[in-house]
Design an enzyme around this catalytic site. Structure first.
Site, PDB file in Angstrom:
ATOM      1  N   ALA A   1       0.847  -1.205   0.000  1.00  0.00           N
ATOM      2  CA  ALA A   1       0.000   0.000   0.000  1.00  0.00           C
ATOM      3  C   ALA A   1       0.879   1.250   0.000  1.00  0.00           C
ATOM      4  CB  ALA A   1      -0.924  -0.004   1.211  1.00  0.00           C
ATOM      5  N   TYR A   2       1.948   1.213   0.789  1.00  0.00           N
ATOM      6  CA  TYR A   2       2.890   2.341   0.854  1.00  0.00           C
ATOM      7  C   TYR A   2       3.469   2.635  -0.533  1.00  0.00           C
ATOM      8  CZ  TYR A   2       7.469   4.515   1.707  1.00  0.00           C
ATOM      9  OH  TYR A   2       8.578   5.323   1.659  1.00  0.00           O
ATOM     10  N   LEU A   3       3.949   1.574  -1.203  1.00  0.00           N
ATOM     11  CA  LEU A   3       4.558   1.770  -2.525  1.00  0.00           C
ATOM     12  C   LEU A   3       3.532   2.296  -3.524  1.00  0.00           C
ATOM     13  CD1 LEU A   3       6.699  -1.495  -2.681  1.00  0.00           C
ATOM     14  CD2 LEU A   3       7.565   0.836  -2.377  1.00  0.00           C
TER      15      LEU A   3
END
Ligand SMILES: NC(=O)c1ccc[n+]([C@@H]2O[C@H](COP(=O)([O-])OP(=O)(O)OC[C@H]3O[C@@H](n4cnc5c(N)ncnc54)[C@H](OP(=O)(O)O)[C@@H]3O)[C@@H](O)[C@H]2O)c1
Length: 212
Positions: free
Chosen positions: A125-127
């Site tokens: 999700a961060y990426l």
């Protein structure tokens, strides 16, 4: 120039303020937690409390800046929800604020290889959040420079980096990222570029000169 930094109490941001100041800039530091105000002020920025997840329009906090820098992040302890609300939506709100205020210049601290899904659900999700924010900035029409560091360390700065559009994996001290961000901000030739950065052999200024 007047520079507004979102995530002004972040570790890179706190190393960035003194460099920006010594280059003659005035800094507005957007912080979430009012308790951080004194520390941010000591680092050289004028603190303005602005929780980018709570505010829809952050343009009042950005003020009359000439440039904005995205240095925020939900941080390692957070879940996927906050990757969307800070790492993606915070960056998008800063784009909107810049447009609303007629600010052309935007320097983004992103992450290397954001388009390559890896790790657990939260890291993916961060990426994805970083990747979407960078895409939005590239398509914003603003004068952007996107800096994508490898894994961050707290090592002392070496002042030497490898900088380029598509690097293999690596790591870099936060202090060296701060130097790169300050240098690209001042260099109009970096506008429209997105570069990865890791520790390397070339002094920061020369590494940038080779690419512009
Ligand atoms: N860790 C890595 O290896 C790595 C690699 C590549 C890129 N990056 C990226 O590099 C960037 C900077 O890294 P860093 O280590 O300097 O980050 P950091 O120390 O975690 O700082 C992030 C800052 O964002 C602020 N923030 C969080 N939520 C906010 C909100 N709702 N409103 C306003 N500010 C908010 C935090 O405020 P509080 O202090 O109040 O929490 C914190 O000061 C981040 O975007 C990170 O994702 C990290």
């Amino acid at each position: 120039m007047k520079v507004a930094v979102l995530g002004a109490h972040g570790q890179i941001a706190m190393l960035l303020h003194p460099i920006l100041r010594s280059n003659g800039n005035q800094i507005t530091g957007l912080i979430r937690n009012p308790d951080h105000a004194a520390e941010v002020e000591r680092a050289g920025a004028k603190p303005v409390v602005c929780d980018v997840e709570a505010e829809e329009d952050i343009s009042p906090a950005v003020g009359d800046a000439d440039a904005v820098i995205f240095a925020a992040g939900a941080g390692p302890g957070s879940g996927a929800e906050r990757k969307w609300s800070v790492d993606r939506d915070g960056a998008l709100k800063l784009i909107e604020a810049a447009k609303k205020k007629g600010i052309r210049r935007y320097v983004m601290i992103s992450a290397m290889k954001a388009e390559e899904p890896r790790g657990n659900e939260v890291f993916q999700a961060y990426l994805e959040a970083k990747s979407q924010a960078d895409k939005a900035l590239r398509e914003s029409g603003l004068d952007y420079t996107i800096i994508r560091p490898g894994r961050l360390t707290d090592d002392l700065p070496a002042g030497r980096v490898t900088l380029g559009p598509d690097l293999e994996s690596g790591e870099i001290p936060r202090a060296d990222v701060a130097t790169v961000v300050a240098e690209v901000l001042e260099n109009q030739g970096t506008i429209g570029h997105q570069w990865d950065v890791v520790s390397g052999d070339i002094p920061v200024e020369n590494a940038i000169k080779r690419l512009v």
